[in-house]
Design a protein around this motif. Structure first.
Motif, PDB file in Angstrom:
ATOM      1  N   ALA A 357      46.053  25.494  33.804  1.00  0.00           N
ATOM      2  CA  ALA A 357      47.229  25.962  33.066  1.00  0.00           C
ATOM      3  C   ALA A 357      47.152  27.466  32.882  1.00  0.00           C
ATOM      4  O   ALA A 357      46.104  28.087  33.020  1.00  0.00           O
ATOM      5  N   ARG A 358      48.277  28.050  32.586  1.00  0.00           N
ATOM      6  CA  ARG A 358      48.443  29.446  32.174  1.00  0.00           C
ATOM      7  C   ARG A 358      47.765  30.445  33.109  1.00  0.00           C
ATOM      8  O   ARG A 358      46.829  31.151  32.741  1.00  0.00           O
ATOM      9  N   PRO A 359      48.232  30.568  34.351  1.00  0.00           N
ATOM     10  CA  PRO A 359      47.637  31.528  35.285  1.00  0.00           C
ATOM     11  C   PRO A 359      47.918  32.975  34.891  1.00  0.00           C
ATOM     12  O   PRO A 359      48.915  33.277  34.234  1.00  0.00           O
ATOM     13  N   ALA A 360      47.027  33.849  35.306  1.00  0.00           N
ATOM     14  CA  ALA A 360      47.211  35.298  35.189  1.00  0.00           C
ATOM     15  C   ALA A 360      46.840  35.918  36.520  1.00  0.00           C
ATOM     16  O   ALA A 360      45.997  35.384  37.251  1.00  0.00           O
ATOM     17  N   ALA A 361      47.460  37.037  36.846  1.00  0.00           N
ATOM     18  CA  ALA A 361      47.195  37.713  38.120  1.00  0.00           C
ATOM     19  C   ALA A 361      46.833  39.165  37.874  1.00  0.00           C
ATOM     20  O   ALA A 361      47.427  39.828  37.013  1.00  0.00           O
ATOM     21  N   ALA A 362      45.858  39.665  38.626  1.00  0.00           N
ATOM     22  CA  ALA A 362      45.506  41.082  38.557  1.00  0.00           C
ATOM     23  C   ALA A 362      46.582  41.914  39.247  1.00  0.00           C
ATOM     24  O   ALA A 362      47.216  41.462  40.206  1.00  0.00           O
ATOM     25  N   ALA A 363      46.786  43.134  38.771  1.00  0.00           N
ATOM     26  CA  ALA A 363      47.818  43.999  39.342  1.00  0.00           C
ATOM     27  C   ALA A 363      47.544  44.321  40.802  1.00  0.00           C
ATOM     28  O   ALA A 363      48.482  44.527  41.578  1.00  0.00           O
ATOM     29  N   ASP A 364      46.271  44.361  41.190  1.00  0.00           N
ATOM     30  CA  ASP A 364      45.942  44.678  42.584  1.00  0.00           C
ATOM     31  C   ASP A 364      45.781  43.426  43.443  1.00  0.00           C
ATOM     32  O   ASP A 364      45.330  43.508  44.590  1.00  0.00           O
ATOM     33  N   ALA A 365      46.157  42.248  42.888  1.00  0.00           N
ATOM     34  CA  ALA A 365      46.115  40.965  43.599  1.00  0.00           C
ATOM     35  C   ALA A 365      44.703  40.557  43.992  1.00  0.00           C
ATOM     36  O   ALA A 365      44.529  39.688  44.850  1.00  0.00           O
ATOM     37  N   SER A 366      43.688  41.145  43.366  1.00  0.00           N
ATOM     38  CA  SER A 366      42.305  40.828  43.733  1.00  0.00           C
ATOM     39  C   SER A 366      41.776  39.583  43.052  1.00  0.00           C
ATOM     40  O   SER A 366      40.742  39.039  43.475  1.00  0.00           O
ATOM     41  N   ALA A 398      43.024  31.468  24.111  1.00  0.00           N
ATOM     42  CA  ALA A 398      44.352  32.018  24.376  1.00  0.00           C
ATOM     43  C   ALA A 398      44.529  32.181  25.883  1.00  0.00           C
ATOM     44  O   ALA A 398      43.556  32.452  26.614  1.00  0.00           O
ATOM     45  N   PRO A 399      45.746  32.016  26.407  1.00  0.00           N
ATOM     46  CA  PRO A 399      45.988  32.229  27.833  1.00  0.00           C
ATOM     47  C   PRO A 399      45.492  33.600  28.282  1.00  0.00           C
ATOM     48  O   PRO A 399      45.558  34.570  27.537  1.00  0.00           O
ATOM     49  N   PRO A 400      44.993  33.693  29.513  1.00  0.00           N
ATOM     50  CA  PRO A 400      44.372  34.941  29.966  1.00  0.00           C
ATOM     51  C   PRO A 400      45.372  36.033  30.305  1.00  0.00           C
ATOM     52  O   PRO A 400      46.550  35.782  30.566  1.00  0.00           O
ATOM     53  N   SER A 401      44.860  37.255  30.329  1.00  0.00           N
ATOM     54  CA  SER A 401      45.603  38.441  30.754  1.00  0.00           C
ATOM     55  C   SER A 401      44.613  39.355  31.456  1.00  0.00           C
ATOM     56  O   SER A 401      43.473  39.508  31.000  1.00  0.00           O
ATOM     57  N   ILE A 402      45.012  39.954  32.576  1.00  0.00           N
ATOM     58  CA  ILE A 402      44.121  40.810  33.353  1.00  0.00           C
ATOM     59  C   ILE A 402      44.660  42.230  33.333  1.00  0.00           C
ATOM     60  O   ILE A 402      45.803  42.480  33.729  1.00  0.00           O
ATOM     61  N   ASP A 403      43.843  43.184  32.857  1.00  0.00           N
ATOM     62  CA  ASP A 403      44.324  44.562  32.784  1.00  0.00           C
ATOM     63  C   ASP A 403      44.100  45.300  34.099  1.00  0.00           C
ATOM     64  O   ASP A 403      43.461  44.782  35.027  1.00  0.00           O
ATOM     65  N   ARG A 404      44.626  46.494  34.199  1.00  0.00           N
ATOM     66  CA  ARG A 404      44.597  47.233  35.471  1.00  0.00           C
ATOM     67  C   ARG A 404      43.211  47.737  35.836  1.00  0.00           C
ATOM     68  O   ARG A 404      42.990  48.202  36.962  1.00  0.00           O
ATOM     69  N   PHE A 405      42.259  47.648  34.896  1.00  0.00           N
ATOM     70  CA  PHE A 405      40.882  48.045  35.190  1.00  0.00           C
ATOM     71  C   PHE A 405      40.033  46.851  35.630  1.00  0.00           C
ATOM     72  O   PHE A 405      38.833  46.992  35.844  1.00  0.00           O
ATOM     73  N   GLY A 406      40.668  45.670  35.741  1.00  0.00           N
ATOM     74  CA  GLY A 406      39.950  44.500  36.206  1.00  0.00           C
ATOM     75  C   GLY A 406      39.263  43.705  35.121  1.00  0.00           C
ATOM     76  O   GLY A 406      38.401  42.863  35.420  1.00  0.00           O
ATOM     77  N   TRP A 407      39.638  43.908  33.865  1.00  0.00           N
ATOM     78  CA  TRP A 407      39.049  43.151  32.763  1.00  0.00           C
ATOM     79  C   TRP A 407      39.949  41.978  32.406  1.00  0.00           C
ATOM     80  O   TRP A 407      41.155  42.127  32.223  1.00  0.00           O
ATOM     81  N   LEU A 408      39.341  40.815  32.311  1.00  0.00           N
ATOM     82  CA  LEU A 408      40.031  39.577  31.965  1.00  0.00           C
ATOM     83  C   LEU A 408      39.921  39.355  30.456  1.00  0.00           C
ATOM     84  O   LEU A 408      38.824  39.349  29.899  1.00  0.00           O
ATOM     85  N   TRP A 409      41.087  39.180  29.795  1.00  0.00           N
ATOM     86  CA  TRP A 409      41.143  39.044  28.336  1.00  0.00           C
ATOM     87  C   TRP A 409      41.471  37.614  27.943  1.00  0.00           C
ATOM     88  O   TRP A 409      42.285  36.950  28.574  1.00  0.00           O
ATOM     89  N   ARG A 448      48.087  39.827  25.342  1.00  0.00           N
ATOM     90  CA  ARG A 448      48.697  40.322  26.575  1.00  0.00           C
ATOM     91  C   ARG A 448      48.477  41.833  26.657  1.00  0.00           C
ATOM     92  O   ARG A 448      48.857  42.568  25.743  1.00  0.00           O
ATOM     93  N   VAL A 449      47.866  42.281  27.739  1.00  0.00           N
ATOM     94  CA  VAL A 449      47.608  43.707  27.920  1.00  0.00           C
ATOM     95  C   VAL A 449      48.800  44.352  28.606  1.00  0.00           C
ATOM     96  O   VAL A 449      49.336  43.817  29.585  1.00  0.00           O
ATOM     97  N   SER A 450      49.232  45.503  28.097  1.00  0.00           N
ATOM     98  CA  SER A 450      50.314  46.238  28.754  1.00  0.00           C
ATOM     99  C   SER A 450      49.846  46.713  30.123  1.00  0.00           C
ATOM    100  O   SER A 450      48.645  46.878  30.375  1.00  0.00           O
ATOM    101  N   ARG A 451      50.788  46.947  31.016  1.00  0.00           N
ATOM    102  CA  ARG A 451      50.413  47.301  32.388  1.00  0.00           C
ATOM    103  C   ARG A 451      49.766  48.681  32.478  1.00  0.00           C
ATOM    104  O   ARG A 451      49.074  48.980  33.453  1.00  0.00           O
ATOM    105  N   ASP A 452      49.967  49.522  31.467  1.00  0.00           N
ATOM    106  CA  ASP A 452      49.268  50.808  31.452  1.00  0.00           C
ATOM    107  C   ASP A 452      47.842  50.654  30.959  1.00  0.00           C
ATOM    108  O   ASP A 452      47.036  51.570  31.092  1.00  0.00           O
TER     109      ASP A 452
END
Length: 583
Positions: A357-366, A398-409, A448-452
């Motif tokens: 459940a509740r997928p998250a994707a990295a901004a760089d698709a990695s 809590a559902p995951p969130s991945i920031d632009r530095f590659g950290w999973l929250w 949820r981490v902002s994209r910046d």
């Protein structure tokens, strides 16, 4: 009639709808209402210079009674022309000199109630009451008020030359929603993210548009970011930097805004100087009529130091694949505008019928992340790799969130728990706690981490079970690892009821899925510093995703449908669940 033109900006258009929460400029606490008590608002005319609308108030009439004078004052205060010159005509001599309208404004629904409480010879008292919808402080920072907030004040009047005049106006201004929509607009004031690859982040302030707006924007920048954002950003302005002459003129013919700074700016190192130039250009370029920005120190142009990087700091983060992610019939999938297509290299068990459940994707698709085991295990999936455990043994997460530095929250959904982070490149690394602010986060439901990467949206519940939606600045080390959170914003969408989900859109915009008591779930467009706008209700909604505009809101339902906006309706675009955009 006289007045200055304020613009009916597109960003404010939605506040005119009765169901929407309107916007405000500078809100003074305990101030006296100064808005129109007429639903249709104050008279306006179009400004041919920039398509602005301007409130055009009438001055006082000689034979006006005490209540009529108060009403006229409230109407006239919507115009900032010549430092609210018309509104000051309704004040006694001392009050006209001392009243500070720029100290704050409160936005009220409409039709403030006026009642004559007392009239005795040459003195009178008029009561003013209004329903408050929003406030913005003296620095332009906006905050909505919970439903039911009211403002009650008493205005004292005396006869001056035989005419009633207000003698004790509290500093600040109050506007009706309609007048606010005509005269105010949001202006992002930019600061830079911490950590590697800095990006500019807008700290939105609300000002009226007139000849002083450029000055107010630069003054806000030099004063620094809002307290909630400050831990996650930096500025290129050294302490003590100010405007040398106190104003930022904009040349009418060329559209050049000239920012003449004090000598303190010379203490900036080359990197700071380049950042400050980027901040000023980004902040002022949003003003109508500004085509160029010139920065000087005592009249000499301020430039980047020799050898320093020549490009401005960018405003947006790079997203390699911005498509929606969801769990579909064929597994973890992306929506390409036509259908869901499986993500190559991702493993089994990530389909619509699976336990994930509740997928998250990295901004760089990695990397991707999902919850399994009833939400108690967080796993990372890198295309072509195994589905690896990142966090477990912490209870429901809590559902995951991945920031632009590659950290999973994520965060354990227990009172007093801190957010947890794990690098997606090494999910076997023990999860690190991100230190919460001193006031705590309550029981965290969503992060949820902002994209910046500078801000964290947190949905939590306090000890009484009341939901709170707030945003916190993220403190990182030089490598981008999250360390701690700063204080939160005021509640976003206060009084919303049950909060089912939330996601970032762009800049300071969010979408929050709320379920009012006894009603169907409602996606609400919200802003970190701005109004909230409910969208049409969605029966059965359980999840929401935010893309790149407010048209990119996708809702997931309990029966496995993904719905997108089409005018005032929601239409099914795919079969799937738990939609999310990268981030």
């Amino acid at each position: 009639m006289s007045g200055r033109r304020g613009r009916a900006w597109p960003a404010l258009a939605r506040v005119l709808a009765p169901a929407l929460v309107p916007v405000a400029l500078l809100a003074g606490c305990g101030g006296v209402p100064r808005s129109s008590d007429v639903v249709s608002g104050s008279p306006v005319e179009e400004d041919p210079r920039a398509g602005l609308l301007q409130v055009l108030p009438d001055g006082p009439e000689d034979d006006a009674g005490a209540v009529d004078v108060v009403r006229g004052f409230l109407l006239a205060a919507a115009s900032a022309e010549d430092d609210h010159a018309v509104a000051r005509e309704f004040l006694g001599p001392a009050a006209a000199q001392s009243w500070r309208p720029d100290a704050g404004t409160t936005i009220v629904a409409a039709d403030p109630g006026l009642a004559l409480l007392q009239q005795d010879g040459d003195s009178a008292v008029v009561a003013v009451t209004a329903a408050v919808q929003a406030r913005v402080d003296a620095a332009g920072r906006y905050a909505e008020e919970p439903p039911g907030t009211t403002l009650t004040s008493s205005l004292h009047l005396s006869r001056v030359g035989g005419r009633w005049r207000v003698t004790d106006p509290a500093d600040g201004v109050v506007l009706t929603a309609l007048d606010a929509s005509r005269t105010l607009r949001p202006f992002p004031v930019y600061f830079a993210t911490a950590g590697p690859s800095p990006r500019l982040v807008g700290d939105v302030r609300w000002f009226g548009y007139d000849s002083s707006t450029a000055t107010r924007v630069v003054a806000a920048l030099l004063q620094g970011p809002s307290p909630w954002l400050a831990p996650g950003v930096s500025t290129g302005a050294p302490a003590g930097t100010g405007l040398r002459v106190g104003t930022v003129p904009v040349e009418a013919g060329t559209g050049t805004a000239t920012v003449d700074l004090s000598d303190a700016v010379l203490g900036a190192d080359p990197a700071e100087r380049g950042l400050l130039l980027s901040q000023l250009r980004a902040s002022l370029s949003g003003l109508p009529g500004v085509d160029d920005v010139q920065v000087t120190v005592d009249g000499a142009e301020l430039t980047r130091a020799p050898g320093a990087a020549g490009a401005d700091v960018p405003r947006s983060a790079v997203v390699a694949d911005p498509r929606l992610v969801a769990l579909g019939p064929e597994g973890l999938s992306r929506h390409d505008g036509d259908r869901l297509r499986p993500v190559a290299g991702t493993g089994p068990g990530l389909d619509l019928a699976g336990a994930a459940a509740r997928p998250a994707a990295a901004a760089d698709a990695s990397a991707f992340a999902v919850l399994t085991d009833g939400g108690r295990t967080l796993r990372v999936q890198r295309p072509g790799g195994e589905l690896e455990v990142a966090v477990g043994g912490q209870g429901v997460l809590a559902p995951p969130s991945i920031d632009r530095f590659g950290w999973l929250w994520t965060a354990p959904a227990t009172a007093g728990a801190a957010p947890l982070v794990v690098p997606t490149a090494a999910p076997e690394t023990p999860a690190a706690q991100v230190v919460p602010p001193a006031e705590g986060l309550g029981s965290v439901q969503r992060v949820r981490v902002s994209r910046d990467g500078a801000r964290l949206l947190v949905v939590g519940r306090d000890a009484a079970g009341v939901a709170h939606v707030r945003v916190h600045g993220i403190v990182r080390d030089a490598g981008g690892k999250p360390l701690r959170l700063g204080v939160g914003t005021a509640d976003l969408v206060p009084g919303a009821g049950e909060v089912l989900d939330a996601a970032w859109l762009v800049e300071d915009e969010l979408v929050v899925l709320v379920r009012p008591p006894g009603a169907d779930p409602v996606p609400v467009l919200a802003e970190v510093s701005g109004p909230s706008t409910p969208l049409p209700a969605v029966p059965g909604a359980v999840a929401v995703a935010g893309g790149w505009t407010d048209r990119d809101v996708v809702v997931g339902t309990a029966d496995g449908r993904l719905l997108s906006r089409s005018g005032a309706d929601w239409i099914a675009v795919a079969t799937g669940r738990d939609p999310a955009y990268p981030g």
